[in-house]
Motif scaffolding. Structure first.
Motif, PDB file in Angstrom:
ATOM      1  N   GLN A 106      70.156  14.368  26.903  1.00  0.00           N
ATOM      2  CA  GLN A 106      69.362  14.960  27.979  1.00  0.00           C
ATOM      3  C   GLN A 106      69.628  16.447  28.160  1.00  0.00           C
ATOM      4  O   GLN A 106      68.861  17.146  28.826  1.00  0.00           O
ATOM      5  N   TYR A 107      70.713  16.946  27.577  1.00  0.00           N
ATOM      6  CA  TYR A 107      71.062  18.358  27.734  1.00  0.00           C
ATOM      7  C   TYR A 107      70.748  19.194  26.488  1.00  0.00           C
ATOM      8  O   TYR A 107      71.016  20.386  26.459  1.00  0.00           O
ATOM      9  N   ARG A 108      70.194  18.556  25.473  1.00  0.00           N
ATOM     10  CA  ARG A 108      69.913  19.254  24.220  1.00  0.00           C
ATOM     11  C   ARG A 108      68.438  19.647  24.144  1.00  0.00           C
ATOM     12  O   ARG A 108      67.557  18.854  24.421  1.00  0.00           O
ATOM     13  N   PHE A 109      68.215  20.890  23.733  1.00  0.00           N
ATOM     14  CA  PHE A 109      66.866  21.429  23.646  1.00  0.00           C
ATOM     15  C   PHE A 109      66.323  21.431  22.222  1.00  0.00           C
ATOM     16  O   PHE A 109      65.113  21.461  22.025  1.00  0.00           O
ATOM     17  N   ALA A 110      67.203  21.454  21.219  1.00  0.00           N
ATOM     18  CA  ALA A 110      66.743  21.762  19.865  1.00  0.00           C
ATOM     19  C   ALA A 110      67.234  20.838  18.771  1.00  0.00           C
ATOM     20  O   ALA A 110      66.620  20.755  17.713  1.00  0.00           O
ATOM     21  N   ASP A 111      68.340  20.144  18.969  1.00  0.00           N
ATOM     22  CA  ASP A 111      68.843  19.277  17.904  1.00  0.00           C
ATOM     23  C   ASP A 111      69.241  17.921  18.461  1.00  0.00           C
ATOM     24  O   ASP A 111      69.079  17.648  19.653  1.00  0.00           O
ATOM     25  N   VAL A 112      69.726  17.077  17.583  1.00  0.00           N
ATOM     26  CA  VAL A 112      70.212  15.745  17.961  1.00  0.00           C
ATOM     27  C   VAL A 112      71.633  15.620  17.423  1.00  0.00           C
ATOM     28  O   VAL A 112      71.902  15.981  16.273  1.00  0.00           O
ATOM     29  N   ALA A 113      72.527  15.127  18.260  1.00  0.00           N
ATOM     30  CA  ALA A 113      73.919  14.931  17.850  1.00  0.00           C
ATOM     31  C   ALA A 113      74.321  13.493  18.152  1.00  0.00           C
ATOM     32  O   ALA A 113      73.937  12.933  19.178  1.00  0.00           O
ATOM     33  N   PHE A 114      75.086  12.913  17.236  1.00  0.00           N
ATOM     34  CA  PHE A 114      75.553  11.547  17.471  1.00  0.00           C
ATOM     35  C   PHE A 114      76.939  11.341  16.884  1.00  0.00           C
ATOM     36  O   PHE A 114      77.445  12.178  16.126  1.00  0.00           O
ATOM     37  N   ALA A 115      77.548  10.237  17.290  1.00  0.00           N
ATOM     38  CA  ALA A 115      78.945   9.960  16.951  1.00  0.00           C
ATOM     39  C   ALA A 115      79.147   9.888  15.442  1.00  0.00           C
ATOM     40  O   ALA A 115      78.299   9.379  14.699  1.00  0.00           O
ATOM     41  N   ARG A 116      80.295  10.343  15.019  1.00  0.00           N
ATOM     42  CA  ARG A 116      80.637  10.378  13.598  1.00  0.00           C
ATOM     43  C   ARG A 116      81.347   9.066  13.211  1.00  0.00           C
ATOM     44  O   ARG A 116      82.461   9.069  12.715  1.00  0.00           O
ATOM     45  N   ASN A 117      80.661   7.952  13.460  1.00  0.00           N
ATOM     46  CA  ASN A 117      81.237   6.634  13.144  1.00  0.00           C
ATOM     47  C   ASN A 117      80.619   6.040  11.880  1.00  0.00           C
ATOM     48  O   ASN A 117      80.750   4.848  11.611  1.00  0.00           O
ATOM     49  N   ILE A 118      79.933   6.886  11.120  1.00  0.00           N
ATOM     50  CA  ILE A 118      79.310   6.478   9.868  1.00  0.00           C
ATOM     51  C   ILE A 118      79.593   7.550   8.821  1.00  0.00           C
ATOM     52  O   ILE A 118      80.024   8.657   9.152  1.00  0.00           O
ATOM     53  N   VAL A 144      74.086  24.064  25.870  1.00  0.00           N
ATOM     54  CA  VAL A 144      74.113  25.290  26.652  1.00  0.00           C
ATOM     55  C   VAL A 144      75.012  25.141  27.877  1.00  0.00           C
ATOM     56  O   VAL A 144      75.804  26.036  28.190  1.00  0.00           O
ATOM     57  N   CYS A 145      74.915  24.016  28.579  1.00  0.00           N
ATOM     58  CA  CYS A 145      75.720  23.850  29.790  1.00  0.00           C
ATOM     59  C   CYS A 145      77.211  23.837  29.458  1.00  0.00           C
ATOM     60  O   CYS A 145      78.025  24.414  30.188  1.00  0.00           O
ATOM     61  N   PHE A 146      77.577  23.218  28.335  1.00  0.00           N
ATOM     62  CA  PHE A 146      78.976  23.244  27.899  1.00  0.00           C
ATOM     63  C   PHE A 146      79.395  24.677  27.596  1.00  0.00           C
ATOM     64  O   PHE A 146      80.474  25.130  28.004  1.00  0.00           O
ATOM     65  N   MET A 147      78.550  25.391  26.877  1.00  0.00           N
ATOM     66  CA  MET A 147      78.867  26.753  26.472  1.00  0.00           C
ATOM     67  C   MET A 147      78.988  27.681  27.674  1.00  0.00           C
ATOM     68  O   MET A 147      79.844  28.570  27.707  1.00  0.00           O
TER      69      MET A 147
END
Length: 234
Positions: free
Chosen positions: A111-123, A46-49
């Motif tokens: 810490q800024y996400r309310f609903a999902d989890v995001a992580f690096a695309r290194n896999i 949200v803060c990015f948006m």
């Protein structure tokens, strides 16, 4: 004329390096100035948006975290239909699995996400899908091409689009959606007109009513010129 436009951000109004298209910004401002509501829809926080909406010039209506959150205007209520708990639990399972292979998963903006989890695309996303399937984890994986997201089942940009449409007093059929990734599929299907830019994968193209001849921001510009000809023929 379509009364609102919902557009993805990364890969749709940016290039592959996430540099935003100045032509796309100008097109968004043309739409806004003509009274067409523009909704930015992304996997971002949200803060990015909020910062992006202010810079681009929209009213702050957003779909964030791949449909896990949405809001009508800067002063509107932030709705959180997503559920972060199963996403975090699934991430812990994935973290342990890949740690056993000597790979560390890097969380993005937790810490800024309310609903999902995001992580690096290194896999490999397909390996993540395999673990989710084999362990019966109650989440879905979304590969945006920029990051890997875990989202609660039944939550997507399409479900959020329906809710945003209701708050706008519109039917989804009166809205156009543009996207480039698998996390845009439901959004393209729900909207009255769904457009995939040329760089979209096959599944996203199949979900669209039309696929642009150009990629990234140039494709976005091509789409709005096609469906809002009166605004871009001057």
């Amino acid at each position: 004329m379509l009364k609102a436009l919902v557009t993805d951000v990364d890969g749709t109004i940016t290039d592959r390096r996430r540099r935003i298209s100045t032509a796309a910004i100008e097109a968004v401002r043309t739409l806004v100035d003509a009274g067409i509501e523009v909704v930015l829809a992304s996997g971002n926080t949200v803060c990015f948006m909020d910062g992006l909406c202010k810079m681009v010039g929209t009213d702050g209506t957003i779909i964030g975290e791949n449909g896990g959150v949405y809001r009508r205007g800067f002063s509107g209520t932030l709705h959180i239909p997503g559920d972060k708990k199963p996403c975090l639990e699934a991430f812990e399972v994935l973290k342990d699995y890949f740690a056993g292979k000597g790979i560390e998963l890097e969380l993005y903006s937790a810490q800024y996400r309310f609903a999902d989890v995001a992580f690096a695309r290194n896999i490999n996303p397909d390996e993540v899908r395999m673990v989710i399937h084999d362990r019966h984890l109650p989440v879905r994986l979304l590969d945006t091409g920029f990051a890997i997201h875990l989202q609660a089942l039944g939550i997507n940009k399409g479900t959020a689009l329906r809710e945003i449409a209701g708050e706008m007093g519109l039917h989804p059929a009166e809205m156009m959606a543009i996207g480039d990734s698998e996390n845009d599929i439901e959004m393209l299907e729900v909207a009255g007109i769904g457009v995939a830019v040329r760089n979209a994968p096959t599944a996203t193209r199949r979900a669209a009513d039309w696929v642009t001849g150009s990629a990234y921001g140039d494709g976005f510009l091509e789409a709005v010129k096609k469906y809002y000809p009166d605004l871009f023929s001057r």
